[in-house]
Design a protein around this motif. Structure first.
Motif, PDB file in Angstrom:
ATOM      1  N   GLU A   1       1.039  10.877   8.464  1.00  0.00           N
ATOM      2  CA  GLU A   1       1.943  10.471   9.530  1.00  0.00           C
ATOM      3  C   GLU A   1       1.305   9.400  10.411  1.00  0.00           C
ATOM      4  N   LEU A   2       2.076   8.355  10.690  1.00  0.00           N
ATOM      5  CA  LEU A   2       1.666   7.330  11.642  1.00  0.00           C
ATOM      6  C   LEU A   2       2.458   7.496  12.921  1.00  0.00           C
ATOM      7  N   ALA A   3       1.762   7.430  14.041  1.00  0.00           N
ATOM      8  CA  ALA A   3       2.418   7.530  15.343  1.00  0.00           C
ATOM      9  C   ALA A   3       1.460   7.014  16.405  1.00  0.00           C
ATOM     10  N   ASP A   4       1.946   6.971  17.654  1.00  0.00           N
ATOM     11  CA  ASP A   4       1.106   6.623  18.805  1.00  0.00           C
ATOM     12  C   ASP A   4       0.464   5.256  18.661  1.00  0.00           C
ATOM     13  N   GLU A   5       1.172   4.332  18.012  1.00  0.00           N
ATOM     14  CA  GLU A   5       0.759   2.941  17.897  1.00  0.00           C
ATOM     15  C   GLU A   5      -0.505   2.741  17.072  1.00  0.00           C
ATOM     16  N   ARG A   6      -0.938   3.748  16.337  1.00  0.00           N
ATOM     17  CA  ARG A   6      -2.086   3.542  15.452  1.00  0.00           C
ATOM     18  C   ARG A   6      -1.610   2.911  14.151  1.00  0.00           C
ATOM     19  N   VAL A   7      -2.553   2.359  13.385  1.00  0.00           N
ATOM     20  CA  VAL A   7      -2.234   1.633  12.155  1.00  0.00           C
ATOM     21  C   VAL A   7      -3.058   2.225  11.016  1.00  0.00           C
ATOM     22  N   VAL A   8      -2.634   1.944   9.793  1.00  0.00           N
ATOM     23  CA  VAL A   8      -3.311   2.485   8.613  1.00  0.00           C
ATOM     24  C   VAL A   8      -3.532   1.370   7.594  1.00  0.00           C
ATOM     25  N   TYR A   9      -4.680   1.430   6.954  1.00  0.00           N
ATOM     26  CA  TYR A   9      -4.997   0.576   5.808  1.00  0.00           C
ATOM     27  C   TYR A   9      -5.432   1.505   4.680  1.00  0.00           C
ATOM     28  N   VAL A  10      -4.818   1.359   3.507  1.00  0.00           N
ATOM     29  CA  VAL A  10      -5.190   2.171   2.348  1.00  0.00           C
ATOM     30  C   VAL A  10      -5.696   1.254   1.255  1.00  0.00           C
ATOM     31  N   HIS A  11      -6.916   1.494   0.788  1.00  0.00           N
ATOM     32  CA  HIS A  11      -7.512   0.738  -0.310  1.00  0.00           C
ATOM     33  C   HIS A  11      -7.597   1.639  -1.534  1.00  0.00           C
ATOM     34  N   VAL A  12      -7.070   1.158  -2.663  1.00  0.00           N
ATOM     35  CA  VAL A  12      -7.160   1.905  -3.909  1.00  0.00           C
ATOM     36  C   VAL A  12      -8.508   1.586  -4.565  1.00  0.00           C
ATOM     37  N   ALA A  13      -9.403   2.552  -4.524  1.00  0.00           N
ATOM     38  CA  ALA A  13     -10.746   2.339  -5.071  1.00  0.00           C
ATOM     39  C   ALA A  13     -10.744   2.301  -6.586  1.00  0.00           C
ATOM     40  N   ARG A  14      -9.858   3.106  -7.185  1.00  0.00           N
ATOM     41  CA  ARG A  14      -9.697   3.082  -8.637  1.00  0.00           C
ATOM     42  C   ARG A  14      -8.431   3.836  -9.021  1.00  0.00           C
ATOM     43  N   GLY A  15      -7.981   3.593 -10.257  1.00  0.00           N
ATOM     44  CA  GLY A  15      -6.794   4.263 -10.757  1.00  0.00           C
ATOM     45  C   GLY A  15      -5.516   3.600 -10.284  1.00  0.00           C
ATOM     46  N   GLU A  16      -4.432   4.366 -10.305  1.00  0.00           N
ATOM     47  CA  GLU A  16      -3.104   3.871  -9.941  1.00  0.00           C
ATOM     48  C   GLU A  16      -2.380   4.937  -9.130  1.00  0.00           C
ATOM     49  N   VAL A  17      -1.608   4.487  -8.137  1.00  0.00           N
ATOM     50  CA  VAL A  17      -0.883   5.418  -7.270  1.00  0.00           C
ATOM     51  C   VAL A  17       0.340   4.708  -6.706  1.00  0.00           C
ATOM     52  N   GLN A  18       1.374   5.470  -6.371  1.00  0.00           N
ATOM     53  CA  GLN A  18       2.520   4.928  -5.658  1.00  0.00           C
ATOM     54  C   GLN A  18       2.434   5.327  -4.189  1.00  0.00           C
ATOM     55  N   ILE A  19       2.659   4.346  -3.301  1.00  0.00           N
ATOM     56  CA  ILE A  19       2.693   4.600  -1.866  1.00  0.00           C
ATOM     57  C   ILE A  19       4.052   4.142  -1.359  1.00  0.00           C
ATOM     58  N   ASN A  20       4.863   5.094  -0.923  1.00  0.00           N
ATOM     59  CA  ASN A  20       6.238   4.822  -0.502  1.00  0.00           C
ATOM     60  C   ASN A  20       6.971   3.979  -1.536  1.00  0.00           C
ATOM     61  N   GLY A  21       6.774   4.325  -2.809  1.00  0.00           N
ATOM     62  CA  GLY A  21       7.486   3.679  -3.896  1.00  0.00           C
ATOM     63  C   GLY A  21       6.844   2.428  -4.434  1.00  0.00           C
ATOM     64  N   GLU A  22       5.821   1.895  -3.749  1.00  0.00           N
ATOM     65  CA  GLU A  22       5.110   0.710  -4.226  1.00  0.00           C
ATOM     66  C   GLU A  22       3.984   1.154  -5.160  1.00  0.00           C
ATOM     67  N   THR A  23       3.945   0.592  -6.372  1.00  0.00           N
ATOM     68  CA  THR A  23       2.885   0.928  -7.313  1.00  0.00           C
ATOM     69  C   THR A  23       1.658   0.067  -7.038  1.00  0.00           C
ATOM     70  N   LEU A  24       0.533   0.735  -6.775  1.00  0.00           N
ATOM     71  CA  LEU A  24      -0.728   0.058  -6.473  1.00  0.00           C
ATOM     72  C   LEU A  24      -1.778   0.459  -7.500  1.00  0.00           C
ATOM     73  N   LYS A  25      -2.608  -0.516  -7.882  1.00  0.00           N
ATOM     74  CA  LYS A  25      -3.663  -0.285  -8.856  1.00  0.00           C
ATOM     75  C   LYS A  25      -5.019  -0.605  -8.246  1.00  0.00           C
ATOM     76  N   ASP A  26      -6.049  -0.353  -9.026  1.00  0.00           N
ATOM     77  CA  ASP A  26      -7.434  -0.572  -8.633  1.00  0.00           C
ATOM     78  C   ASP A  26      -7.600  -1.903  -7.891  1.00  0.00           C
ATOM     79  N   GLY A  27      -8.068  -1.840  -6.636  1.00  0.00           N
ATOM     80  CA  GLY A  27      -8.317  -3.033  -5.835  1.00  0.00           C
ATOM     81  C   GLY A  27      -7.162  -3.445  -4.949  1.00  0.00           C
ATOM     82  N   ASP A  28      -5.956  -2.903  -5.194  1.00  0.00           N
ATOM     83  CA  ASP A  28      -4.820  -3.182  -4.311  1.00  0.00           C
ATOM     84  C   ASP A  28      -4.977  -2.408  -3.003  1.00  0.00           C
ATOM     85  N   ALA A  29      -4.222  -2.840  -1.995  1.00  0.00           N
ATOM     86  CA  ALA A  29      -4.258  -2.157  -0.702  1.00  0.00           C
ATOM     87  C   ALA A  29      -2.913  -2.324  -0.013  1.00  0.00           C
TER      88      ALA A  29
END
Length: 243
Positions: A187-215
């Motif tokens: 959960e994001l709230a209170d004006e804070r921000v998030v950065y997610v780095h995919v160190a390896r593998g593949e994952v979907q974040i809110n429907g976006e497919t991200l692979k190794d090195g994506d963020a």
């Protein structure tokens, strides 16, 4: 930026957009401007200043060099990294380990791959501290595979809670692993921000497919949902915006 959840703005940063360096003994991809890679529009994300995806050849490394007023850690993905510094520390961190320095008023250190045969793979990460010229510190921590299997493990925080390393930066940093049936919500709230780095593998974040090195960069209020992982390992930064 595109909105993919209520009041949540998400920007994808593809791995191929990173700067790349090949020095023979070191191959590195820079998420932000660093060394010979410079883009005035890509200097940092709030107080996250450096993510270098480093491959260090057997026997290669950095000789003694200085740092000050950065929070620096190595996030180990494969192999080992030996460290010495002017605070008197000497240690070796391996896959699954975190090596952290709060450089404050100044410290010198060296780091190298102690293996004569195997490459070392790590993320080198720098955060901008809230306070300058503090007393330098060094710590190590082992990540827990069970604790981050389908979950997020807090390993660096502004207050050192839950067994994490304390940092002078306004940041909480987590590691997580996901496979097909895992879902992680943040959960994001209170004006804070998030950065997610995919160190390896593949994952979907809110429907976006991200692979190794994506963020992704995320701002606003709402939920980040990580799903459909394939041997995915992510590093999530929960940051206070820099004004």
């Amino acid at each position: 930026m595109s909105t993919i959840a209520s009041d949540l703005r998400v920007k994808v940063r593809p791995s191929e957009a990173r700067g790349h360096v090949d020095a023979g003994w070191l191959k590195s991809a820079h998420s932000f401007s660093f060394a010979n890679y410079f883009d005035r529009n890509n200097m940092n994300f709030h107080n996250l200043r450096v993510i270098n995806d480093d491959w260090v050849a057997a026997g290669g490394g950095f000789p003694m060099h200085p740092h000050e007023n950065f929070e620096i850690f190595s996030y180990m993905l494969e192999g080992a990294l030996a460290h010495e510094d002017t605070m008197g520390n000497g240690s070796t961190v391996r896959k699954g380990g975190i090596q952290f320095m709060s450089t404050g008023s100044g410290v010198q250190h060296s780091e190298f791959n102690p293996s004569s045969t195997d490459e070392t793979h790590l993320l080198q990460i720098w955060l901008i501290p809230d306070r300058k010229n503090t007393t330098p510190r060094y710590e190590m921590l082992e990540l827990d595979d069970i604790a981050r299997d389908g979950n997020l493990q807090l390993f660096l925080s502004h207050d050192g809670r839950d067994g994490s390393i304390r940092t002078e930066a306004a940041a909480d940093v987590y590691s997580g692993k996901l496979n097909s049936n895992d879902t992680i919500r943040f959960e994001l709230a209170d004006e804070r921000v998030v950065y997610v780095h995919v160190a390896r593998g593949e994952v979907q974040i809110n429907g976006e497919t991200l692979k190794d090195g994506d963020a992704i960069e995320a701002e606003g209020n709402g939920t980040l949902e990580l799903t459909n992982g394939e041997n995915a390992e992510v590093v999530l930064f929960h940051l206070s915006p820099r004004r």
